[in-house]
Design a protein around this motif. Structure first.
Motif, PDB file in Angstrom:
ATOM      1  N   GLN A   1       0.793  -1.100  -0.191  1.00 56.68           N
ATOM      2  CA  GLN A   1      -0.112   0.125  -0.173  1.00 56.68           C
ATOM      3  C   GLN A   1       0.766   1.200   0.108  1.00 56.68           C
ATOM      4  OE1 GLN A   1      -1.834   1.825   3.393  1.00 56.68           O
ATOM      5  NE2 GLN A   1      -3.827   0.680   2.696  1.00 56.68           N
TER       6      GLN A   1
ATOM      7  N   ARG B   1      -3.208   4.921  -1.760  1.00 57.31           N
ATOM      8  CA  ARG B   1      -3.995   5.542  -0.807  1.00 57.31           C
ATOM      9  C   ARG B   1      -3.457   7.231  -1.120  1.00 57.31           C
ATOM     10  NH1 ARG B   1       0.646   3.769   2.240  1.00 57.31           N
ATOM     11  NH2 ARG B   1       1.847   5.431   3.055  1.00 57.31           N
TER      12      ARG B   1
ATOM     13  N   LEU C   1      -7.783   3.283  -2.617  1.00 56.36           N
ATOM     14  CA  LEU C   1      -8.594   3.494  -1.515  1.00 56.36           C
ATOM     15  C   LEU C   1      -9.027   4.995  -1.659  1.00 56.36           C
ATOM     16  CD1 LEU C   1      -6.381   1.774   1.344  1.00 56.36           C
ATOM     17  CD2 LEU C   1      -8.359   0.731  -0.162  1.00 56.36           C
TER      18      LEU C   1
END
Length: 171
Positions: free
Chosen positions: A35, A62, A120
């Protein structure tokens, strides 16, 4: 723990290229997902995306909307982030050309990145979930804008890395 069946996939969250390098050189077989921060303005880790894909490591992006700074009106940006205003203005103009709002274009630029598996986003309401879904349905509107979206990258890490905002005055 994986051998014991306590988990199937292992992911790690990174901030810097050096962390990705360490994973690729020493832990590629142990890590299934990474991530990382990625937005239309923060493309610092773009060069590592294909390498992660080649290593069989999934990528989750993200900070897609840069903690709300991408959709925020330019006049509402804190003074310490005024350096983002030129990029925000270019994003807004590009979005208008594509028939979108800046937030939708920013979301699409991440969601349609070929080496990103999952993007996200944070939402505060069901309406924001619907707006994100509507943006994804408008994917055809950004065909051919890849080069212009990549040109929106902001080079100053202090403007795109929220960990560094305290140095600029974030409280």
């Amino acid at each position: 723990l994986r051998v014991q069946g306590l988990f199937v996939k292992l992911g790690v969250s990174v901030y810097e290229a050096a962390e990705i390098e360490m994973i690729l050189s020493r832990r590629a077989g142990a890590v299934d997902f990474v991530q990382l921060p990625y937005s239309v303005f923060d493309q610092r880790l773009r060069p590592w995306l294909p390498r992660l894909r080649q290593a069989g490591i999934g990528v989750i992006s993200r900070s897609t909307l840069l903690k709300g700074m991408i959709p925020a009106a330019e006049e509402r940006l804190p003074a310490w982030l005024s350096g983002l205003k030129p990029a925000k203005a270019r994003l807004r103009r590009l979005a208008e050309r594509a028939g979108l709002d800046a937030q939708s274009l920013a979301l699409l630029s991440c969601a349609l990145e070929p080496d990103i598996d999952c993007t996200l986003i944070g939402v505060d309401s069901p309406a924001e979930v619907h707006a994100a879904a509507d943006a994804l349905e408008a994917a055809a509107k950004i065909a051919g804008l890849d080069g212009e979206l990549r040109a929106l990258a902001v080079e100053d890490p202090k403007l795109v890395d929220p960990r560094l905002w305290a140095e600029l005055g974030f409280r």
